[in-house]
Design an enzyme around this catalytic site. Structure first.
Site, short mmCIF file in Angstrom:
data_model
loop_
_atom_site.label_atom_id
_atom_site.label_comp_id
_atom_site.label_asym_id
_atom_site.label_seq_id
_atom_site.Cartn_x
_atom_site.Cartn_y
_atom_site.Cartn_z
N PHE A 145 0.86 -1.19 0.00
CA PHE A 145 0.00 0.00 0.00
C PHE A 145 0.89 1.23 0.00
CE2 PHE A 145 -3.44 2.77 1.79
CZ PHE A 145 -4.34 2.57 0.75
N GLU B 51 3.02 -5.12 -17.21
CA GLU B 51 3.27 -3.88 -17.97
C GLU B 51 3.83 -2.75 -17.09
OE1 GLU B 51 2.36 -3.58 -21.67
OE2 GLU B 51 4.03 -2.32 -21.07
N ILE C 225 3.99 3.63 -20.14
CA ILE C 225 4.15 3.35 -21.58
C ILE C 225 3.85 1.87 -21.85
CG2 ILE C 225 5.72 3.41 -23.56
CD1 ILE C 225 7.36 5.51 -22.13
N GLY D 180 8.54 10.74 -5.22
CA GLY D 180 8.06 9.35 -5.35
C GLY D 180 8.51 8.66 -6.62
N GLU E 91 13.19 4.54 -6.48
CA GLU E 91 12.93 3.29 -5.77
C GLU E 91 13.27 3.50 -4.29
OE1 GLU E 91 11.83 0.20 -7.01
OE2 GLU E 91 11.37 1.41 -8.75
N ASP F 4 18.07 -0.61 -12.30
CA ASP F 4 16.64 -0.60 -12.61
C ASP F 4 16.43 -0.59 -14.13
OD1 ASP F 4 13.77 -0.06 -11.62
OD2 ASP F 4 14.10 1.55 -13.06
N LYS G 52 14.68 -3.58 -16.54
CA LYS G 52 13.63 -3.35 -17.55
C LYS G 52 14.10 -3.83 -18.93
CE LYS G 52 11.89 0.57 -15.01
NZ LYS G 52 12.01 2.01 -14.83
N GLY H 3 6.02 7.22 -10.88
CA GLY H 3 5.01 7.98 -10.15
C GLY H 3 3.77 7.12 -9.95
N1 LIG Z 1 7.04 4.22 -7.66
C1 LIG Z 1 7.09 4.12 -8.97
O1 LIG Z 1 7.03 5.13 -9.69
C2 LIG Z 1 7.16 2.77 -9.62
C3 LIG Z 1 7.14 2.68 -11.03
C4 LIG Z 1 7.17 1.43 -11.65
C5 LIG Z 1 7.24 0.28 -10.87
N2 LIG Z 1 7.31 0.39 -9.51
C6 LIG Z 1 7.40 -0.85 -8.74
O2 LIG Z 1 6.20 -0.99 -7.99
C7 LIG Z 1 6.47 -1.67 -6.76
C8 LIG Z 1 5.95 -0.80 -5.60
O3 LIG Z 1 6.64 0.43 -5.64
P1 LIG Z 1 6.17 1.65 -4.70
O4 LIG Z 1 6.92 2.83 -5.21
O5 LIG Z 1 4.71 1.70 -4.60
O6 LIG Z 1 6.79 1.19 -3.30
P2 LIG Z 1 6.62 1.88 -1.87
O7 LIG Z 1 5.89 3.17 -1.98
O8 LIG Z 1 7.96 1.86 -1.23
O9 LIG Z 1 5.66 0.85 -1.09
C9 LIG Z 1 6.06 -0.45 -0.86
C10 LIG Z 1 4.93 -1.21 -0.19
O10 LIG Z 1 5.31 -2.57 -0.10
C11 LIG Z 1 4.85 -3.07 1.15
N3 LIG Z 1 5.61 -4.28 1.49
C12 LIG Z 1 6.96 -4.45 1.52
N4 LIG Z 1 7.26 -5.73 1.83
C13 LIG Z 1 6.07 -6.38 1.99
C14 LIG Z 1 5.69 -7.70 2.32
N5 LIG Z 1 6.62 -8.65 2.52
N6 LIG Z 1 4.38 -8.00 2.38
C15 LIG Z 1 3.43 -7.07 2.15
N7 LIG Z 1 3.71 -5.77 1.85
C16 LIG Z 1 5.02 -5.44 1.78
C17 LIG Z 1 5.07 -1.91 2.09
O11 LIG Z 1 4.26 -2.14 3.22
P3 LIG Z 1 4.13 -1.08 4.42
O12 LIG Z 1 3.19 -0.02 3.88
O13 LIG Z 1 3.51 -1.86 5.51
O14 LIG Z 1 5.51 -0.57 4.70
C18 LIG Z 1 4.61 -0.74 1.22
O15 LIG Z 1 3.21 -0.54 1.34
C19 LIG Z 1 8.00 -1.91 -6.74
O16 LIG Z 1 8.26 -3.19 -7.23
C20 LIG Z 1 8.54 -0.88 -7.72
O17 LIG Z 1 9.74 -1.30 -8.34
C21 LIG Z 1 7.26 1.59 -8.88
#
Ligand SMILES: NC(=O)c1ccc[n+]([C@@H]2O[C@H](COP(=O)([O-])OP(=O)(O)OC[C@H]3O[C@@H](n4cnc5c(N)ncnc54)[C@H](OP(=O)(O)O)[C@@H]3O)[C@@H](O)[C@H]2O)c1
Length: 393
Positions: A12, A121, A128, A179, A182, A193, A197, A295
């Site tokens: 979340f 995706e 994209i 945000g 990573e 990263d 990809k 984002g």
């Molecule tokens: N941010 C971007 O722009 C973006 C873009 C493309 C892809 N992604 C990918 O999307 C994914 C999420 O990124 P994000 O930016 O949303 O990360 P984030 O804001 O750091 O949030 C990570 C979430 O993962 C939860 N978490 C971590 N370990 C866990 C576990 N073992 N069981 C359950 N929940 C767990 C955390 O829980 P808590 O809330 O309890 O701490 C937190 O809610 C990553 O793989 C990232 O590479 C991100």
């Protein structure tokens, strides 16, 4: 898939909260989130407590949940969750490029074995739709190369350093605040990263899975104002670029490296957290896809697109992996690079095939010349922690 999509959501954070928002704006009652699994029991949440659990099996073993959306930042846990989800016969979406790049070969087999679909995706270039396009439209052997700015945070940092003269640390801090970065920004700034990809994109572009550890990648963490100035004096901007290209001998070259990009290139004008991907083919020359690569909202729109695609049982066919005339990965290619270094012992690590230019003054030494990807990959681990910066010219 059933008429109703009942989601078990892992995580979340930035993307998952973006998804909740995007779902509210766009969907009727066909898609709903049943339960959310998180890690930290003490964090305040913007949804009722009853929506949350710390127990992953509450989602994975719930028969009402027919789709798992995995949006967590822990690659090991992500691997465990996605594997269990596929083994339980649940359609699955993941955004975790680090996990996917490390395990895609196995996850492709698991999908077949359990007759389920894993879509990802959002893992490559945020909003994209590169994977589905490579999979469906570029479903032939005309493709020659994919070249792109694949990491939003490092592009944001380079844009701010080049355009506004902000220093590296401040620009990285801004990317984290917004945000884009990573949780572990090393993945962004060291080019890892982008490499992850590139590995995923290559599976769908050329039908070949190459383990990330075999591919040379170099990031921007050692970039200095001198490097930015050097590029500017030549009318260029430094961008972190990933490329996979088909060579005449049916091999594939892949690498990630900062590149001095000239004005006539499509990616020259890709700024901030945007990503840009150039697809080159035999008869159409070049096509360009551009959009927000990071984002919460842009990434979650790609998650939503995968969820709706699973609603009509879409799956990746991995057709190019079944072709007779398979390509092979090779590090034999030669690149023309700029190398800035501080001490001669660092320069001595590099085995140039040819030196084109050499400059030395107090505090600024560089060479330009030709070097093989093989040599760069051999010395990759030794470059860590040294004051050297490399860019392709
Ligand atoms: N941010 C971007 O722009 C973006 C873009 C493309 C892809 N992604 C990918 O999307 C994914 C999420 O990124 P994000 O930016 O949303 O990360 P984030 O804001 O750091 O949030 C990570 C979430 O993962 C939860 N978490 C971590 N370990 C866990 C576990 N073992 N069981 C359950 N929940 C767990 C955390 O829980 P808590 O809330 O309890 O701490 C937190 O809610 C990553 O793989 C990232 O590479 C991100």
């Amino acid at each position: 898939m059933k008429d109703k999509i009942s989601i078990g959501l892992f995580g979340f954070g930035v993307v998952a909260q973006g998804l909740v928002h995007v779902l509210k704006q766009t969907q009727g009652d066909r898609i709903s989130i049943k339960k959310i699994c998180v890690k930290d029991p003490d964090k305040a949440r913007s949804l009722p407590d009853s929506m949350f659990t710390l127990d992953e099996d509450e989602l994975l073993l719930d028969e009402d949940i027919n789709l798992i959306v995995e949006l967590i930042d822990d690659a090991e846990a992500s691997y465990r969750i996605v594997k269990k989800s596929l083994q339980a016969g649940k359609q699955t979406v993941s955004a975790n490029k680090k996990m996917l790049a490390a395990h895609l070969d196995e996850l492709i087999l698991l999908q077949k074995e359990h007759h389920v679909s894993l879509l990802y995706e959002p893992s490559s270039c945020g909003s994209i739709p590169i994977i589905r396009n490579l999979e469906e439209y570029y479903d032939n052997d005309l493709l020659q190369s994919i070249t792109g700015i694949l990491n939003g945070s490092s592009n944001y940092i380079l844009s701010k350093m080049t355009g506004q003269g902000i220093d590296y640390a401040e620009a990285l801090h801004q990317a984290q605040e917004l945000g884009f970065a990573e949780s572990n920004p090393t993945l962004d700034v060291e080019g890892i990263d982008a490499l992850n990809k590139l590995v995923i994109i290559t599976v769908h572009a050329f039908g070949l899975y190459v383990s990330p550890g075999n591919v040379f990648s170099f990031g921007i963490s050692t970039i200095s104002a001198q490097d930015i100035r050097f590029a500017k004096e030549k009318g260029r901007k430094i961008k972190l670029v990933g490329q996979v290209r088909k060579n005449q001998d049916n091999t594939l070259s892949m690498y990630v490296i900062p590149r001095m990009v000239s004005q006539e290139k499509y990616i020259y004008n890709v700024e901030d957290e945007f990503n840009g991907v150039v697809i080159k083919g035999a008869f159409y020359d070049k096509q360009f896809m551009f959009g927000k690569g990071a984002g919460g909202f842009p990434t979650s729109s790609a998650v939503l697109s995968d969820i709706t695609a699973l609603g009509y049982d879409y799956r990746y066919e991995y057709k190019k992996m079944k072709l007779q005339n398979r390509l092979e990965f090779s590090n034999q290619g030669i690149v023309h690079v700029y190398l800035r270094y501080a001490v001669e012992s660092d320069f001595a690590l590099f085995r140039f095939e040819e030196i084109r230019e050499r400059y030395s003054s107090a505090g600024f030494n560089y060479v330009t010349g030709l070097i093989t990807l093989e040599n760069l990959q051999q010395i990759r681990t030794q470059l860590s922690g040294r004051n050297v910066f490399l860019a392709e010219i």
